[in-house]
Write a protein that holds these residues in place. Structure first.
Motif, mmCIF file in Angstrom:
data_model
loop_
_atom_site.group_PDB
_atom_site.id
_atom_site.type_symbol
_atom_site.label_atom_id
_atom_site.label_comp_id
_atom_site.label_asym_id
_atom_site.label_seq_id
_atom_site.Cartn_x
_atom_site.Cartn_y
_atom_site.Cartn_z
ATOM 1 N N GLN A 231 21.176 55.955 43.601
ATOM 2 C CA GLN A 231 22.233 55.537 44.541
ATOM 3 C C GLN A 231 21.642 54.916 45.797
ATOM 4 O O GLN A 231 22.130 53.911 46.321
ATOM 5 N N GLY A 232 20.536 55.526 46.277
ATOM 6 C CA GLY A 232 19.912 55.014 47.503
ATOM 7 C C GLY A 232 19.350 53.616 47.328
ATOM 8 O O GLY A 232 19.584 52.733 48.156
ATOM 9 N N TRP A 233 18.567 53.409 46.234
ATOM 10 C CA TRP A 233 17.966 52.070 46.057
ATOM 11 C C TRP A 233 19.033 51.020 45.731
ATOM 12 O O TRP A 233 18.899 49.854 46.114
ATOM 13 N N LYS A 234 20.101 51.405 45.044
ATOM 14 C CA LYS A 234 21.195 50.450 44.786
ATOM 15 C C LYS A 234 21.838 49.988 46.089
ATOM 16 O O LYS A 234 22.062 48.798 46.322
ATOM 17 N N GLN A 235 22.130 50.967 46.974
ATOM 18 C CA GLN A 235 22.713 50.621 48.280
ATOM 19 C C GLN A 235 21.752 49.767 49.093
ATOM 20 O O GLN A 235 22.158 48.824 49.790
ATOM 21 N N PHE A 236 20.462 50.078 49.013
ATOM 22 C CA PHE A 236 19.460 49.316 49.791
ATOM 23 C C PHE A 236 19.452 47.849 49.374
ATOM 24 O O PHE A 236 19.498 46.934 50.210
ATOM 25 N N HIS A 237 19.408 47.594 48.062
ATOM 26 C CA HIS A 237 19.298 46.205 47.576
ATOM 27 C C HIS A 237 20.604 45.427 47.797
ATOM 28 O O HIS A 237 20.582 44.220 48.057
ATOM 29 N N GLU A 238 21.758 46.100 47.713
ATOM 30 C CA GLU A 238 23.029 45.412 48.001
ATOM 31 C C GLU A 238 23.051 44.916 49.452
ATOM 32 O O GLU A 238 23.438 43.771 49.732
ATOM 33 N N ASN A 239 22.647 45.761 50.380
ATOM 34 C CA ASN A 239 22.657 45.361 51.780
ATOM 35 C C ASN A 239 21.512 44.412 52.127
ATOM 36 O O ASN A 239 21.574 43.686 53.113
ATOM 37 N N GLU A 240 20.447 44.446 51.300
ATOM 38 C CA GLU A 240 19.367 43.453 51.491
ATOM 39 C C GLU A 240 19.896 42.038 51.257
ATOM 40 O O GLU A 240 19.659 41.113 52.044
ATOM 41 N N SER A 241 20.692 41.864 50.184
ATOM 42 C CA SER A 241 21.309 40.558 49.904
ATOM 43 C C SER A 241 22.282 40.171 51.016
ATOM 44 O O SER A 241 22.318 39.021 51.460
ATOM 45 N N GLU A 242 23.052 41.164 51.483
ATOM 46 C CA GLU A 242 24.000 40.901 52.560
ATOM 47 C C GLU A 242 23.284 40.460 53.840
ATOM 48 O O GLU A 242 23.703 39.540 54.543
ATOM 49 N N PHE A 243 22.159 41.120 54.152
ATOM 50 C CA PHE A 243 21.389 40.779 55.354
ATOM 51 C C PHE A 243 20.885 39.337 55.278
ATOM 52 O O PHE A 243 20.981 38.574 56.251
#
Length: 622
Positions: free
Chosen positions: A76-88
């Protein structure tokens, strides 16, 4: 070159018109500058502020994701990290595309470099064994957390410099607005001053010889025929003065001469009347036209050799003028013209000419009415100037809408995004600006509506309308508001009252305005009553309240533009509501008036034409 009175008037009003055009051009320039300044706020700063806010949000979500990983929620943590990486990265790209301020490019580049370093540290974090939580925590606090804080602070810095620039551009917009107001006020005052000066000059030019003629006429009536009027000008008034002097010389001879000489001088007087630019028509007690000057013949295209002593309708063919003449004959007074201007329109050679008319009864010996004099004065040029004035108000009001919208968006943006950064006084000023802007929008919309109605450009959708339907609609609109104020709102109409020919929405607007005013003034526990009566071919609709009433000095001008009654209650209106209501009722062919006694309430009444073939009506309600 001979300076005629017509030429002097034309030049004077021409100068006034040029000043009006200059005011319009200057207003357009200032409005354009104001619009550009407001547009700069949105174009240069809003996108960067939005990008900075979203980058802060994304990096904070990524930091939360790392903490989830530490809490053993790896997937869950790495999924959230990569989603917000694209958003950033998306918002970083938008920030790079909207670099408009000095130093902004460096900040964005630092964000990009810092974020790359941050991602590198995260990769290194992944390589640390899950079984070494202490080592992971140490690496997070020593490498990842400082990098996260640095990126977030840099994003906040990007947001702050854009907000600072927004305030700067907003101040510039306020300066442009103040400059526009003062400059337009100065130019407008100058135009008014010149207009007043010209009006005083023209009035003196017109009244001075008239006063001299009045004084001379009084002396002649007393038997003094040695009177001469000075005539320094060569215009029509000078010519009239010369003719008057000629007449007085002849009158001196009339005193001692026979009837033949008196008749000769009568012809001289008729020559003076023929030289007047206004149309004059003489009508006897049997409504026969006994005489008219050449200008009147020209107005109605009547040949000089036409038969005399014909009925007025055979000669003029105007039911409107005939009805006024008939009214004057019956009352022995000038006719009362309610709800419209005393202007008569004639179409000649595909051109419309406007004439202001007045009807004066003529009495013979023992006060017996022997006829009337119809005077027609050409006001075509004045009507055109009035039309141009209305068009100027409509254009200026329309042009104000765009900058008002931009200013409103800017104030709303400040209220939403920067209100927390302002102190209490600054928040109060911003809220006051928002309220004043809303009032200005209402004023501009009212001016546009009134200008369209006066110019005849408003579309009317006439249909058969039930009076009961009108009452029910306005009752549903104001019922709750009246109950909250403790005011009784009721209505009543006869069951068989005919339906009216009206535009439903616009008549509801009229009733809404009248009831809204009544609610403002009616005391708690007061009453507002709507009633209708039929006086064919019209229905008469009334709105009565038991408020403080209207002072007598205001009742004759309550329907004029910008007229507001001085009261302890602050209504905050524009003073245009009743003026618009009057024009709407006039567009329906009706009239509107007020009956009020101070301290006993007011009754506003207007009429609407009925559909004669209609049967049945509305029931009672209350």
């Amino acid at each position: 070159m001979v300076w005629t009175l017509r030429k002097k008037i034309f030049i004077g009003y021409g100068i006034t018109l040029i000043l009006m055009v200059l005011v319009l051009v200057w207003a357009f320039i200032n409005l354009w500058d104001l619009g550009q300044a407001s547009d700069a706020i949105l174009r240069e700063n809003y996108k960067s502020i939005l990008a900075a806010e979203n980058m802060v949000y994304a990096i904070e979500r990524q930091d939360s994701a790392i903490l989830l990983v530490f809490a053993e929620y790896e997937d869950q943590g790495w999924k959230q990290f990569h989603e917000n990486e694209s958003e950033f990265f998306q918002w970083l790209a938008r920030a790079k595309d909207n670099i408009t301020l000095e130093g902004e490019e460096t900040i964005v580049k630092n964000i990009e470099i810092g974020y790359s370093s941050y991602l590198q540290h995260v990769v290194e974090l992944k390589s640390i064994s899950i079984g070494s939580p202490r080592k992971r925590a140490t690496f997070y606090h020593e490498a990842i957390l400082p990098s996260f804080l640095s990126i977030r602070d840099t994003c906040i810095r990007l947001r702050e410099i854009n907000q600072q620039n927004m305030f700067k551009v907003s101040s510039q917009a306020r300066y442009i607005a103040k400059r526009a107001i003062w400059s337009m006020a100065i130019i407008g005052i100058a135009a008014v001053g010149i207009g007043i000066g010209f009006s005083l000059l023209l009035s003196n030019l017109l009244t001075k010889p008239v006063r001299q003629m009045v004084e001379a006429t009084q002396k002649i009536a007393e038997g003094n025929y040695n009177i001469q009027i000075s005539s320094p000008s060569s215009d029509e008034l000078g010519q009239l003065a010369e003719e008057f002097n000629s007449m007085t010389k002849k009158l001196k001879g009339f005193h001692d001469l026979n009837i033949e000489q008196i008749m000769a001088e009568k012809l001289k007087s008729e020559a003076i009347i023929r030289s007047i630019d206004d149309g004059i028509i003489l009508v006897d007690a049997e409504f026969k036209v006994t005489g008219m000057n050449p200008m009147a013949r020209r107005i109605f295209d009547i040949q000089p050799d036409s038969p005399p002593n014909r009925h007025f309708l055979e000669v003029i063919k105007s039911e409107e003028l005939f009805n006024y003449i008939k009214q004057s004959m019956q009352s022995g007074k000038p006719p009362s013209i309610e709800g419209k201007e005393n202007v008569f329109t004639v179409e000649r050679n595909r051109t419309r000419y406007h004439y202001q008319f007045s009807i004066t009864p003529v009495r013979g010996k023992k006060g017996v009415l022997i006829g009337v004099v119809l005077l027609l004065r050409d006001v075509t040029r004045l009507a055109e100037l009035n039309r141009m004035k209305s068009e100027f108000v409509m254009i200026a009001s329309h042009e104000l809408r765009t900058p008002l919208t931009s200013i409103g968006m800017s104030i709303d943006l400040l209220l939403e995004g920067a209100i927390k950064k302002l102190n209490e006084k600054e928040q109060q000023l911003l809220s006051a600006a928002h309220e004043d802007l809303q009032r200005l929008k209402v004023l501009v919309n009212n001016l546009l509506d009134l200008s369209r109605i006066e110019a005849g450009k408003i579309e009317m959708e006439f249909s058969a309308v039930s009076v009961r339907l009108l009452f029910e609609k306005v009752n549903s609109i104001f019922k709750k508001q009246a109950e909250e104020k403790g005011i009784s709102l009721s209505f009543h109409s006869p069951e068989e009252i005919p339906v009216v020919q009206a535009d439903l929405d616009k008549i509801i607007w009229v009733l809404t305005n009248l009831i809204s005013n009544a609610l403002h003034y009616a005391p708690q526990g007061g009453h507002i009553h709507l009633s209708a009566e039929s006086f064919l071919p019209y229905n008469q609709i009334s709105v009565h309240d038991d408020g403080p009433g209207i002072p007598f000095e205001y009742q004759s001008k309550i329907f004029d533009k910008f007229v507001q009654i001085k009261s302890d209650k602050v209504l905050g209106g524009s003073g245009l509501g009743l003026a618009i209501a009057k024009e709407i009722v006039r567009a329906h062919g009706g009239t509107i008036w007020v009956d009020s006694v101070p301290g006993e309430g007011s009754t506003f009444t207007f009429t609407l034409p009925v559909i004669e073939s209609s049967q049945g009506g509305v029931g009672n309600g209350g």
